[in-house]
Write an enzyme that holds these catalytic residues in place. Sequence first.
Site, short mmCIF file in Angstrom:
data_model
loop_
_atom_site.label_atom_id
_atom_site.label_comp_id
_atom_site.label_asym_id
_atom_site.label_seq_id
_atom_site.Cartn_x
_atom_site.Cartn_y
_atom_site.Cartn_z
N SER A 81 -4.82 -5.48 -29.70
CA SER A 81 -4.84 -6.93 -29.68
C SER A 81 -6.22 -7.42 -30.04
O SER A 81 -7.20 -6.65 -29.98
CB SER A 81 -4.47 -7.42 -28.27
OG SER A 81 -4.76 -8.79 -28.09
N TYR B 282 -5.70 -8.41 -18.74
CA TYR B 282 -5.21 -8.11 -20.09
C TYR B 282 -6.36 -7.64 -20.98
O TYR B 282 -6.21 -6.68 -21.75
CB TYR B 282 -4.54 -9.34 -20.69
CG TYR B 282 -3.82 -9.06 -21.99
CD1 TYR B 282 -2.63 -8.34 -22.00
CD2 TYR B 282 -4.30 -9.55 -23.20
CE1 TYR B 282 -1.95 -8.09 -23.19
CE2 TYR B 282 -3.63 -9.32 -24.39
CZ TYR B 282 -2.46 -8.58 -24.38
OH TYR B 282 -1.80 -8.34 -25.56
#
Length: 267
Positions: free
Chosen positions: A153, A168
Amino acid sequence: MGVEHGMAVGGGERAERGPVAVVTGGASGIGRAVVDDLTTHGYRVVVLDRDVPADGGRAGADRVRWVAGDVRESGAHERAVEVALTRFGGLDLFVGNAGVHDGGVGVRDLPGAALAELARHVLDVDVVGYLLGARAAAGPLAGRGGSMVFTLSDASYLVRGNGAGVAYAAAKHASLGVVRHLAADLAPAVRVNAVAPGGVVTGLRTADGQRVFAGAGEIESAVKEFNPLGVMLEAEQVAPLYRFLASPAAAGMTGEVLRPDGGLAVR
């Protein structure tokens, strides 16, 4: 317990030619786009996901098999790999993609116990799930000179402005370390690379099941303003990169990350 879904097609499945992949989190989002892209280009795919189609995966079972299971459990990955070996005759590609978001929670936003629970959940899915998948797939892949490709990501590199919370960001930074370690550990038998999308709007959910991307118009504007190219990509635009990394064209690549994120590296 995980359950395999899909109707056998005579005895021809094993004999049918074409590479074989296992994709985790392939029921939706980028994972589903990867499954569609791979099968369109001759792959046979085993999908490991908590959700399976309403028909149990019977449609298209000559090319796609579904295994219901939780990526946090080693047995789920072992079952998916076993289905690839027994139904399709081998394994050429493992795509670690299943993930969960933290909803943008900061370190001071929750009481300690709640923050610890959230962080453990995110790290278990996004990091431990990758490790367990790699462990199950490594042996069969090595026997065929296969590849692993993981979904990272923009949060593997950035910590502000992209909606990622502390758990995250920690998980995706850790996953980058997993990719690099696996690339060194499994060379030369298995190549290990990754794709790190940014601003691809999917059905990604938080640990409590909330959709991360809500309010499509607002999300699109925010994504386009955040990256230098002013773009928002679709999952279908990202999916071919996984196939490329597994292809002979990428034979000299391992430990690398492709970043379809609108140019955030130069932001």
